[in-house]
Design an enzyme around this catalytic site. Structure first.
Site, mmCIF file in Angstrom:
data_model
loop_
_atom_site.group_PDB
_atom_site.id
_atom_site.type_symbol
_atom_site.label_atom_id
_atom_site.label_comp_id
_atom_site.label_asym_id
_atom_site.label_seq_id
_atom_site.Cartn_x
_atom_site.Cartn_y
_atom_site.Cartn_z
ATOM 1 C CB THR A 14 -5.215 -2.243 -5.424
ATOM 2 O OG1 THR A 14 -6.255 -1.251 -4.808
ATOM 3 C CG2 THR A 14 -4.987 -3.531 -4.113
ATOM 4 C CE1 TYR A 31 -7.894 -0.174 10.005
ATOM 5 C CE2 TYR A 31 -8.468 0.640 12.235
ATOM 6 C CZ TYR A 31 -8.168 0.567 11.126
ATOM 7 O OH TYR A 31 -6.007 1.185 10.748
ATOM 8 N N GLY A 78 0.573 -0.935 -0.045
ATOM 9 C CA GLY A 78 0.136 0.297 0.029
ATOM 10 C C GLY A 78 0.701 1.192 0.306
ATOM 11 C CB THR A 95 -7.705 -7.087 11.019
ATOM 12 O OG1 THR A 95 -8.153 -5.644 10.940
ATOM 13 C CG2 THR A 95 -8.805 -7.786 9.843
ATOM 14 C CE LYS A 96 -4.969 -1.717 11.114
ATOM 15 N NZ LYS A 96 -4.065 -2.097 9.843
ATOM 16 C CG ASN A 104 1.135 1.167 4.561
ATOM 17 O OD1 ASN A 104 1.005 1.134 5.934
ATOM 18 N ND2 ASN A 104 0.566 1.500 3.693
HETATM 19 P P1 NAP Z 1 -5.067 5.062 2.937
HETATM 20 O O1 NAP Z 1 -5.317 6.286 2.622
HETATM 21 O O2 NAP Z 1 -6.331 4.850 1.971
HETATM 22 O O3 NAP Z 1 -4.045 4.038 2.053
HETATM 23 C C1 NAP Z 1 -4.236 2.618 1.828
HETATM 24 C C2 NAP Z 1 -2.901 2.076 0.818
HETATM 25 O O4 NAP Z 1 -3.560 0.928 0.617
HETATM 26 C C3 NAP Z 1 -3.054 2.512 -0.425
HETATM 27 O O5 NAP Z 1 -2.071 2.830 -1.089
HETATM 28 C C4 NAP Z 1 -3.899 2.319 -1.104
HETATM 29 O O6 NAP Z 1 -3.890 1.711 -2.270
HETATM 30 C C5 NAP Z 1 -3.509 0.502 -0.523
HETATM 31 N N1 NAP Z 1 -4.449 -0.760 -0.544
HETATM 32 C C6 NAP Z 1 -5.640 -0.682 -0.197
HETATM 33 N N2 NAP Z 1 -6.417 -1.773 -0.354
HETATM 34 C C7 NAP Z 1 -5.002 -2.662 -0.593
HETATM 35 C C8 NAP Z 1 -4.964 -3.900 -1.358
HETATM 36 N N3 NAP Z 1 -5.851 -4.943 -1.094
HETATM 37 N N4 NAP Z 1 -3.554 -4.117 -2.275
HETATM 38 C C9 NAP Z 1 -2.924 -3.812 -2.227
HETATM 39 N N5 NAP Z 1 -2.577 -2.180 -1.438
HETATM 40 C C10 NAP Z 1 -3.596 -1.859 -1.423
HETATM 41 O O7 NAP Z 1 -4.773 4.238 4.177
HETATM 42 P P2 NAP Z 1 -3.648 4.947 5.431
HETATM 43 O O8 NAP Z 1 -4.759 5.777 6.186
HETATM 44 O O9 NAP Z 1 -2.658 5.846 4.477
HETATM 45 O O10 NAP Z 1 -3.258 3.968 6.374
HETATM 46 C C11 NAP Z 1 -2.284 2.649 5.975
HETATM 47 C C12 NAP Z 1 -2.269 1.836 7.034
HETATM 48 O O11 NAP Z 1 -2.679 2.658 8.213
HETATM 49 C C13 NAP Z 1 -3.241 1.145 7.385
HETATM 50 O O12 NAP Z 1 -2.721 0.066 8.030
HETATM 51 C C14 NAP Z 1 -4.435 2.082 8.366
HETATM 52 O O13 NAP Z 1 -5.069 0.202 8.972
HETATM 53 C C15 NAP Z 1 -3.362 1.851 9.599
HETATM 54 N N6 NAP Z 1 -3.898 3.524 10.217
HETATM 55 C C16 NAP Z 1 -4.450 4.375 9.116
HETATM 56 C C17 NAP Z 1 -4.821 5.394 10.793
HETATM 57 C C18 NAP Z 1 -5.348 6.905 10.238
HETATM 58 O O14 NAP Z 1 -6.330 7.492 10.735
HETATM 59 N N7 NAP Z 1 -4.838 7.116 9.120
HETATM 60 C C19 NAP Z 1 -4.981 5.098 11.818
HETATM 61 C C20 NAP Z 1 -4.298 4.007 12.258
HETATM 62 C C21 NAP Z 1 -4.224 3.061 11.624
HETATM 63 P P3 NAP Z 1 -4.401 1.548 -3.644
HETATM 64 O O15 NAP Z 1 -5.708 2.704 -3.547
HETATM 65 O O16 NAP Z 1 -3.591 1.864 -5.200
HETATM 66 O O17 NAP Z 1 -5.580 0.278 -3.990
#
Ligand code: NAP
Length: 249
Positions: free
Chosen positions: A38, A157, A13, A160-161, A92
């Protein structure tokens, strides 16, 4: 020579958000970068260009869904061919499909399990044997504060975490004598597309609950990952490094 020069990192990701910032942070430390995504082709291509031209590292993007085991194995085979051994893995990529439990459908449950838990299984399964063979590796799982506290509307969610944190500890025990450390970084609320849709009144409420009074940036999460990816963290394994502005302590 930079701390991660000569090493290759695989970031799931990487096209957007926290994963994007992690790719840049690891490249700043000298690592070559393979990442997957993706959908966001333009953003993935832009990042590859940036990593190659500004950071002068080898970089490749792979379009593959981490929930699909066959696609992951194909992608990792291609990355191994292009980069040689891969010694750093950042699990990630993650998604959320939020609804209170009574309204949550089986499909919402399964989709989140598929990406957030089966995904790390698939990618780790493909990369860990190579790290063990080379007697050096770093696995960093991106968990979430919700996996430590639970969160309304996120039964799927948060499971999973929390699961990813348990996976981190078990894998850390199993890999500890093989030169591979396994840790989790647990972000609190972070400014990405995942939180961009939050209604303004809720965002204000959330910010009030964070001791530092603001959400985190992707770069602040990436800094923790880059520390855990190098030799400065050599005696740290099985840990959860919370990066949440003090919201959960
Ligand atoms: P995001 O902005 O939605 O980005 C998600 C990334 O994952 C994108 O690059 C997306 O790419 C890719 N992705 C999604 N589904 C995928 C799949 N099935 N296979 C491969 N790539 C995939 O999310 P984020 O906020 O950066 O979150 C990143 C991580 O941090 C996640 O695990 C999330 O749970 C965790 N997190 C986030 C927060 C928050 O507040 N943002 C807080 C705690 C934890 P495409 O769209 O091109 O597929």
């Amino acid at each position: 020579m930079k701390e991660l020069s000569g090493k290759t990192a695989f970031v799931t990701g990487g096209s957007r958000g926290i994963g994007h910032a992690i790719c840049i942070a690891l490249a700043e430390s000298g690592a070559n970068i393979a990442f997957n995504y993706t959908a966001a082709d333009d953003k993935a291509n832009e990042l590859v260009d940036l990593l190659r031209t500004k950071h002068k590292v080898k970089a490749e993007a792979y379009k593959a869904d981490i929930a699909d085991e066959e696609a992951v194995n194909e992608m990792v085979a291609k990355a191994n061919k292009a980069f040689g051994p891969i010694s750093i893995l950042v699990n990630n990529a993650g998604i959320n499909r939020d609804k209170s439990f009574l309204r949550m459908t089986r499909a919402m449950w399964d989709e989140v399990m598929g990406v957030n838990l089966n995904g790390p299984f698939n990618v780790t399964n493909a990369l860990l044997p190579g790290m063990i063979e080379n007697k050096w590796g770093r696995i960093i799982n991106i968990a979430s504060m919700g996996g430590q506290t639970g969160n309304f509307g996120q039964a799927n969610y948060t499971v999973t975490k929390g699961g990813l944190i348990a996976f981190t500890m078990t894998l850390a025990r199993e890999a500890a004598r093989k030169g591979v450390t396994v840790n989790a970084v647990s972000p609190g609320y972070t400014e990405t597309d995942m939180t961009a849709g939050m209604p303004e009144p809720i965002r204000k409420q959330v910010e009030q609950m964070i001791p530092m009074g603001r959400m985190g940036t992707p770069e602040e999460i990436a800094n923790a990952v880059s520390f855990l990816a190098g030799d400065r963290s050599s005696y740290i394994t099985g840990q959860v490094l919370s990066v949440n502005g003090g919201m959960y302590m």
